[in-house]
Design an enzyme around this catalytic site. Structure first.
Site, PDB file in Angstrom:
ATOM      1  N   ASP A  56       3.051  87.478   7.056  1.00  0.00           N
ATOM      2  CA  ASP A  56       2.900  86.068   6.700  1.00  0.00           C
ATOM      3  C   ASP A  56       2.785  85.233   7.976  1.00  0.00           C
ATOM      4  O   ASP A  56       3.718  85.167   8.768  1.00  0.00           O
ATOM      5  CB  ASP A  56       4.121  85.597   5.901  1.00  0.00           C
ATOM      6  CG  ASP A  56       3.945  84.154   5.446  1.00  0.00           C
ATOM      7  OD1 ASP A  56       3.153  83.918   4.517  1.00  0.00           O
ATOM      8  OD2 ASP A  56       4.583  83.264   6.053  1.00  0.00           O
ATOM      9  N   TYR A  61       2.752  77.967  13.171  1.00  0.00           N
ATOM     10  CA  TYR A  61       3.805  78.757  13.828  1.00  0.00           C
ATOM     11  C   TYR A  61       3.489  78.973  15.321  1.00  0.00           C
ATOM     12  O   TYR A  61       4.305  79.514  16.063  1.00  0.00           O
ATOM     13  CB  TYR A  61       4.010  80.116  13.126  1.00  0.00           C
ATOM     14  CG  TYR A  61       4.399  80.011  11.666  1.00  0.00           C
ATOM     15  CD1 TYR A  61       4.887  78.819  11.129  1.00  0.00           C
ATOM     16  CD2 TYR A  61       4.277  81.093  10.799  1.00  0.00           C
ATOM     17  CE1 TYR A  61       5.222  78.715   9.780  1.00  0.00           C
ATOM     18  CE2 TYR A  61       4.626  80.997   9.451  1.00  0.00           C
ATOM     19  CZ  TYR A  61       5.089  79.793   8.955  1.00  0.00           C
ATOM     20  OH  TYR A  61       5.419  79.693   7.623  1.00  0.00           O
ATOM     21  N   LYS A  90      -2.094  79.967   6.777  1.00  0.00           N
ATOM     22  CA  LYS A  90      -1.968  78.699   6.055  1.00  0.00           C
ATOM     23  C   LYS A  90      -2.691  77.563   6.769  1.00  0.00           C
ATOM     24  O   LYS A  90      -2.654  77.469   7.994  1.00  0.00           O
ATOM     25  CB  LYS A  90      -0.481  78.337   5.901  1.00  0.00           C
ATOM     26  CG  LYS A  90       0.366  79.493   5.383  1.00  0.00           C
ATOM     27  CD  LYS A  90       1.802  79.109   5.103  1.00  0.00           C
ATOM     28  CE  LYS A  90       2.644  80.356   4.842  1.00  0.00           C
ATOM     29  NZ  LYS A  90       3.223  80.941   6.054  1.00  0.00           N
TER      30      LYS A  90
HETATM   31  N1  LIG Z   1       5.385  78.138   3.402  1.00  0.00           N
HETATM   32  C1  LIG Z   1       6.348  77.520   4.058  1.00  0.00           C
HETATM   33  O1  LIG Z   1       6.431  76.278   4.104  1.00  0.00           O
HETATM   34  C2  LIG Z   1       7.395  78.348   4.755  1.00  0.00           C
HETATM   35  C3  LIG Z   1       8.599  77.742   5.154  1.00  0.00           C
HETATM   36  C4  LIG Z   1       9.555  78.550   5.749  1.00  0.00           C
HETATM   37  C5  LIG Z   1       9.310  79.902   5.975  1.00  0.00           C
HETATM   38  N2  LIG Z   1       8.102  80.443   5.614  1.00  0.00           N
HETATM   39  C6  LIG Z   1       7.812  81.886   5.855  1.00  0.00           C
HETATM   40  O2  LIG Z   1       8.929  82.657   5.398  1.00  0.00           O
HETATM   41  C7  LIG Z   1       9.412  83.460   6.465  1.00  0.00           C
HETATM   42  C8  LIG Z   1      10.895  83.724   6.302  1.00  0.00           C
HETATM   43  O3  LIG Z   1      11.645  82.535   6.283  1.00  0.00           O
HETATM   44  P1  LIG Z   1      12.502  82.003   7.528  1.00  0.00           P
HETATM   45  O4  LIG Z   1      11.904  82.488   8.816  1.00  0.00           O
HETATM   46  O5  LIG Z   1      12.640  80.534   7.334  1.00  0.00           O
HETATM   47  O6  LIG Z   1      13.939  82.604   7.349  1.00  0.00           O
HETATM   48  P2  LIG Z   1      14.634  83.944   6.812  1.00  0.00           P
HETATM   49  O7  LIG Z   1      13.689  85.062   6.788  1.00  0.00           O
HETATM   50  O8  LIG Z   1      15.374  83.549   5.608  1.00  0.00           O
HETATM   51  O9  LIG Z   1      15.726  84.169   7.942  1.00  0.00           O
HETATM   52  C9  LIG Z   1      15.390  84.504   9.261  1.00  0.00           C
HETATM   53  C10 LIG Z   1      16.698  84.690  10.009  1.00  0.00           C
HETATM   54  O10 LIG Z   1      17.416  85.808   9.480  1.00  0.00           O
HETATM   55  C11 LIG Z   1      17.691  86.734  10.518  1.00  0.00           C
HETATM   56  N3  LIG Z   1      17.635  88.077   9.927  1.00  0.00           N
HETATM   57  C12 LIG Z   1      16.553  88.786   9.557  1.00  0.00           C
HETATM   58  N4  LIG Z   1      16.889  89.956   9.008  1.00  0.00           N
HETATM   59  C13 LIG Z   1      18.239  90.005   9.018  1.00  0.00           C
HETATM   60  C14 LIG Z   1      19.181  90.967   8.598  1.00  0.00           C
HETATM   61  N5  LIG Z   1      18.804  92.101   8.017  1.00  0.00           N
HETATM   62  N6  LIG Z   1      20.513  90.686   8.767  1.00  0.00           N
HETATM   63  C15 LIG Z   1      20.894  89.523   9.332  1.00  0.00           C
HETATM   64  N7  LIG Z   1      20.045  88.565   9.751  1.00  0.00           N
HETATM   65  C16 LIG Z   1      18.727  88.808   9.594  1.00  0.00           C
HETATM   66  C17 LIG Z   1      16.647  86.478  11.568  1.00  0.00           C
HETATM   67  O11 LIG Z   1      17.103  86.827  12.840  1.00  0.00           O
HETATM   68  P3  LIG Z   1      16.305  87.807  13.873  1.00  0.00           P
HETATM   69  O12 LIG Z   1      14.863  87.407  13.881  1.00  0.00           O
HETATM   70  O13 LIG Z   1      16.997  87.522  15.163  1.00  0.00           O
HETATM   71  O14 LIG Z   1      16.548  89.198  13.364  1.00  0.00           O
HETATM   72  C18 LIG Z   1      16.500  84.964  11.476  1.00  0.00           C
HETATM   73  O15 LIG Z   1      17.534  84.323  12.174  1.00  0.00           O
HETATM   74  C19 LIG Z   1       9.037  82.637   7.701  1.00  0.00           C
HETATM   75  O16 LIG Z   1       9.170  83.367   8.892  1.00  0.00           O
HETATM   76  C20 LIG Z   1       7.637  82.226   7.336  1.00  0.00           C
HETATM   77  O17 LIG Z   1       6.736  83.296   7.541  1.00  0.00           O
HETATM   78  C21 LIG Z   1       7.156  79.694   4.976  1.00  0.00           C
END
Ligand SMILES: NC(=O)c1ccc[n+]([C@@H]2O[C@H](COP(=O)([O-])OP(=O)(O)OC[C@H]3O[C@@H](n4cnc5c(N)ncnc54)[C@H](OP(=O)(O)O)[C@@H]3O)[C@@H](O)[C@H]2O)c1
Length: 331
Positions: A56, A61, A90
């Site tokens: 994604d 980003y 996106k």
């Molecule tokens: N469409 C939109 O508007 C939108 C908005 C937000 C996000 N997104 C997409 O969704 C993706 C995911 O959401 P997000 O990045 O907001 O947050 P997330 O995936 O909910 O959380 C990421 C966090 O969790 C940690 N993490 C990952 N795996 C883990 C595990 N197994 N145990 C403990 N901690 C863990 C990561 O740390 P480390 O990296 O240090 O492991 C990071 O700090 C984004 O990267 C993006 O691609 C889209």
């Protein structure tokens, strides 16, 4: 169930589902928001080596060039073929004008070094004049630049083979309905925030009826969000006592509980990580042999739903501007 990375699995490593355009999407993908240039290239490469086949991305980003380098390395080393990957990007909010949409997609394709995307999403139902708005003057009301006008060019991008599918992100049911009433190609996906604190049952039910797949973002609670996007009452999903008790019961991590819940409730999920052990841990929930959560677990997790957003969208609600948190989510 915690694991260290092993040899690269086959491309059928994770469960998949079929979208309304006939394309197959792996249910566990890799998020790349906040994965810094300098780290994201290695993370994407490691993820694909482990068996991720869904990445994604987004223009905003600011790391698509590095993702593209990783993809090229993977193809060159035979880790996967282009047609085995599901790559999403996106359209950023300052490119909603019909004259800008195609070039924005071409720019992303050039950065990712790809000939086509699998999915191109309208990132937000918000139009702006510059990359990041500072005042109401930088915003454009949807009445002045309607979503339907932007969507028409996204449809043409499908016709031209620039992307196999198109979809939306952060759309309310009301905005989805509005778009469905006027579109030629219906959105294949609505990517929205989703985890047990924000289970979105109405959205899930509505999208199932309309044959729109839901991808849930921030499935782990997006702990690494910039401080400016965090509220004073931030709650950590990964240490929630209910999630922890389900994790202890099954001998899995809390992250795996959250991701398994997402997949088992018919959404795809795109956790972000840059660490190999976490990448492997997260991907495991997509395997056919990863144990299901039972009815009691699902009920316990369902009880956590508080309609609580981590990504509130408040950054679009600038004083005097056309967007408010209420009219953004239509709630
Ligand atoms: N469409 C939109 O508007 C939108 C908005 C937000 C996000 N997104 C997409 O969704 C993706 C995911 O959401 P997000 O990045 O907001 O947050 P997330 O995936 O909910 O959380 C990421 C966090 O969790 C940690 N993490 C990952 N795996 C883990 C595990 N197994 N145990 C403990 N901690 C863990 C990561 O740390 P480390 O990296 O240090 O492991 C990071 O700090 C984004 O990267 C993006 O691609 C889209």
């Amino acid at each position: 169930m915690l694991t260290t990375p092993t040899a690269a699995p086959t491309s059928s490593f994770t469960k998949t589902t079929v979208l309304n355009n006939g394309c197959v999407i792996p249910l566990v993908g890799l998020g790349t928001w906040k994965s810094e240039p300098g780290k994201v290239q290695q993370a994407v490469k490691e993820a694909i080596r482990l068996g991720y086949r869904h990445v994604d991305c987004a223009f905003c980003y600011h790391n698509e060039k590095e993702v593209g380098l990783a993809l090229q390395e993977c193809f060159a080393q035979g880790l996967c073929r282009r047609e085995e990957l599901f790559v999403t990007s996106k359209l950023w909010c300052d490119k909603h004008h019909p004259n800008d949409v195609r070039d924005a997609l071409r720019n992303t394709l050039s950065d990712l070094q790809l000939d086509y995307l699998d999915m191109y999403l309208m990132h937000w139902p918000v139009a702006i004049k510059i990359n990041w708005p500072e005042s109401a003057d930088d915003m454009i009301a949807l009445d002045d630049l309607p979503i339907a006008d932007t969507w028409k060019v996204m449809e043409e991008c499908v016709d031209q083979g620039l992307t196999k599918g198109i979809g939306v992100s952060n759309f309310s049911i009301k905005k989805l309905e509005h778009l469905l009433a006027s579109c030629r190609i219906p959105p294949a996906i609505n990517q929205v925030e989703r985890h047990p604190y924000l289970a979105q049952p109405d959205m899930m039910e509505h999208c199932a009826r309309k044959n729109i797949h839901v991808t849930g973002y921030s499935p782990l609670g997006s702990l690494d969000r910039p401080a400016g996007l965090k509220g004073p009452d931030e709650v950590n999903l990964l240490t929630d006592p209910t999630v922890t008790s389900v994790a202890n019961k099954h001998g899995i991590s809390t992250a795996q509980v959250l991701l398994k819940w997402a997949v088992q409730t018919n959404a795809s999920t795109i956790p972000k990580s840059i660490h190999p052990t976490r990448l492997a841990e997260n991907l495991m929930v997509g395997r056919d042999d990863f144990p299901d959560l039972d009815q009691r677990d699902l009920e316990m997790l369902q009880s956590l739903d508080a309609h609580r957003r981590y990504v509130t969208g408040a950054f679009w609600a600038l004083p005097g501007g056309p967007y408010t948190v209420e009219n953004l989510w239509d709630e």
